[in-house]
Scaffold this motif. Structure first.
Motif, PDB file in Angstrom:
ATOM      1  N   TYR A  34       0.837  -1.206   0.000  1.00  0.00           N
ATOM      2  CA  TYR A  34       0.000   0.000   0.000  1.00  0.00           C
ATOM      3  C   TYR A  34       0.871   1.255   0.000  1.00  0.00           C
ATOM      4  O   TYR A  34       0.618   2.194  -0.768  1.00  0.00           O
ATOM      5  CB  TYR A  34      -0.917   0.001   1.230  1.00  0.00           C
ATOM      6  N   CYS A  35       1.908   1.252   0.877  1.00  0.00           N
ATOM      7  CA  CYS A  35       2.791   2.425   0.953  1.00  0.00           C
ATOM      8  C   CYS A  35       3.516   2.656  -0.371  1.00  0.00           C
ATOM      9  O   CYS A  35       3.673   3.798  -0.810  1.00  0.00           O
ATOM     10  CB  CYS A  35       3.808   2.236   2.084  1.00  0.00           C
ATOM     11  N   THR A  36       3.955   1.550  -1.006  1.00  0.00           N
ATOM     12  CA  THR A  36       4.640   1.670  -2.295  1.00  0.00           C
ATOM     13  C   THR A  36       3.694   2.207  -3.359  1.00  0.00           C
ATOM     14  O   THR A  36       4.055   3.089  -4.149  1.00  0.00           O
ATOM     15  CB  THR A  36       5.198   0.304  -2.730  1.00  0.00           C
ATOM     16  N   GLU A  37       2.466   1.658  -3.369  1.00  0.00           N
ATOM     17  CA  GLU A  37       1.478   2.107  -4.346  1.00  0.00           C
ATOM     18  C   GLU A  37       1.113   3.573  -4.120  1.00  0.00           C
ATOM     19  O   GLU A  37       1.032   4.364  -5.058  1.00  0.00           O
ATOM     20  CB  GLU A  37       0.225   1.236  -4.228  1.00  0.00           C
ATOM     21  N   MET A  38       0.916   3.935  -2.843  1.00  0.00           N
ATOM     22  CA  MET A  38       0.598   5.319  -2.516  1.00  0.00           C
ATOM     23  C   MET A  38       1.772   6.240  -2.838  1.00  0.00           C
ATOM     24  O   MET A  38       1.603   7.329  -3.401  1.00  0.00           O
ATOM     25  CB  MET A  38       0.240   5.426  -1.030  1.00  0.00           C
ATOM     26  N   GLY A  39       2.991   5.787  -2.480  1.00  0.00           N
ATOM     27  CA  GLY A  39       4.183   6.583  -2.772  1.00  0.00           C
ATOM     28  C   GLY A  39       4.355   6.817  -4.257  1.00  0.00           C
ATOM     29  O   GLY A  39       4.678   7.931  -4.694  1.00  0.00           O
ATOM     30  N   ALA A  40       4.125   5.764  -5.048  1.00  0.00           N
ATOM     31  CA  ALA A  40       4.248   5.893  -6.506  1.00  0.00           C
ATOM     32  C   ALA A  40       3.238   6.895  -7.047  1.00  0.00           C
ATOM     33  O   ALA A  40       3.565   7.740  -7.894  1.00  0.00           O
ATOM     34  CB  ALA A  40       4.053   4.534  -7.167  1.00  0.00           C
ATOM     35  N   ALA A  41       1.991   6.818  -6.542  1.00  0.00           N
ATOM     36  CA  ALA A  41       0.943   7.731  -7.021  1.00  0.00           C
ATOM     37  C   ALA A  41       1.228   9.172  -6.620  1.00  0.00           C
ATOM     38  O   ALA A  41       1.184  10.089  -7.452  1.00  0.00           O
ATOM     39  CB  ALA A  41      -0.412   7.291  -6.467  1.00  0.00           C
ATOM     40  N   VAL A  42       1.553   9.370  -5.336  1.00  0.00           N
ATOM     41  CA  VAL A  42       1.790  10.735  -4.830  1.00  0.00           C
ATOM     42  C   VAL A  42       3.019  11.355  -5.489  1.00  0.00           C
ATOM     43  O   VAL A  42       2.988  12.519  -5.919  1.00  0.00           O
ATOM     44  CB  VAL A  42       1.960  10.715  -3.299  1.00  0.00           C
ATOM     45  N   CYS A  43       4.098  10.584  -5.574  1.00  0.00           N
ATOM     46  CA  CYS A  43       5.334  11.133  -6.148  1.00  0.00           C
ATOM     47  C   CYS A  43       5.213  11.376  -7.648  1.00  0.00           C
ATOM     48  O   CYS A  43       5.831  12.304  -8.183  1.00  0.00           O
ATOM     49  CB  CYS A  43       6.518  10.215  -5.840  1.00  0.00           C
TER      50      CYS A  43
END
Length: 275
Positions: free
Chosen positions: A58-67
């Motif tokens: 989830y953190c990776t997916e969220m990080g990818a989207a936000v960044c």
């Protein structure tokens, strides 16, 4: 008398037997309880690992989207100034350096092709893209040189760690960041004086990807065209410069790479003059 003694011994043995039987039953009960506790703990550990994996994904997916969103936003100068003016800017670039390093460490030694669509890949590319955009602005270059030297050190270290032909887009973004930083004289001095900088450029010039070679040449040109910086690197360059490789690049089918390599060969004549 002997019979009585034997009967007493037998009675004592019976009592001992009952005692040991009771201890055995207690031990068996304890063993069963411990087994159940271990099974429960193992189940909890499995569930915790699963939750941790889900959280990491989830953190990776969220990080990818936000960044990725930030990457687009960071092309706006006012947005970059707002980011750099925040209290978390230094922390962000520190975490960026750590994330890039973790990503490279996780790469398989025998990895031939990379999943460009994976969240991990998108995450780290977006981070590198943000750094590139920030470094494209004067205020961003000054910030990185003054407050985020750890990130610059990490990028140079990672460029030297990755095998030729691997993660080319990631390499290009980092090289673009370093080139942008080199536009700042203080930044150029910091990069060029870093241990192993000249060998790093020669290493990158042997990469099979034309974009990596192109941006490595651009970074080399920054050093050569700044007299104050060149004077400190001229001797090492003269002794180690891979002229044959640069000559080969000047014959590349890639027009941009060919033109830059030819231009650089002209610029390198200053080394003969310096000598």
């Amino acid at each position: 008398t002997d019979v009585e003694k034997k009967e007493e011994e037998i009675e004592q043995l019976k009592m001992d037997c009952e005692h040991f039987r009771a201890r055995l039953e207690t031990a068996q009960a304890d063993c069963m309880r411990e087994k159940k506790e271990k099974l429960d703990l193992r189940q909890q550990l499995t569930e915790a690992k699963q939750q941790l994996l889900q959280q990491a994904e989830y953190c990776t997916e969220m990080g990818a989207a936000v960044c990725t969103l930030m990457w687009g936003v960071s092309s706006n100068e006012e947005a970059v100034k707002t980011i750099l003016g925040g209290s978390k800017a230094v922390k962000f670039f520190t975490i960026t350096a750590q994330t890039m390093e973790s990503f490279v460490k996780s790469l398989n030694e025998d990895m031939k092709q990379q999943d460009l669509d994976s969240d991990e890949n998108q995450f780290v590319l977006a981070l590198a893209g943000i750094v590139t955009n920030v470094a494209a602005l004067a205020c961003g270059r000054e910030f990185l040189v003054s407050s985020s030297c750890e990130l610059l050190d990490t990028m140079m270290h990672l460029l030297g760690d990755m095998k030729p032909g691997l993660c080319t887009r990631f390499k290009v973004l980092m090289l673009m960041s370093l080139y942008n930083v080199s536009i700042n004289l203080k930044g150029l001095k910091y990069i060029s004086e870093s241990p192993g900088f000249i060998p790093l450029l020669w290493w990158l010039l042997n990469d099979p990807d034309t974009e990596v070679c192109l941006h490595a040449l651009r970074l080399l040109q920054s050093v050569i065209l700044e007299p104050e910086v060149l004077v400190k690197s001229a001797s090492e360059m003269r002794d180690t410069l891979p002229f044959q490789r640069i000559i080969a690049l000047s014959r590349s089918r890639n027009a941009d790479l060919q033109a830059l390599a030819k231009e650089l060969l002209e610029d390198l004549k200053i080394l003969e003059y310096e000598a």
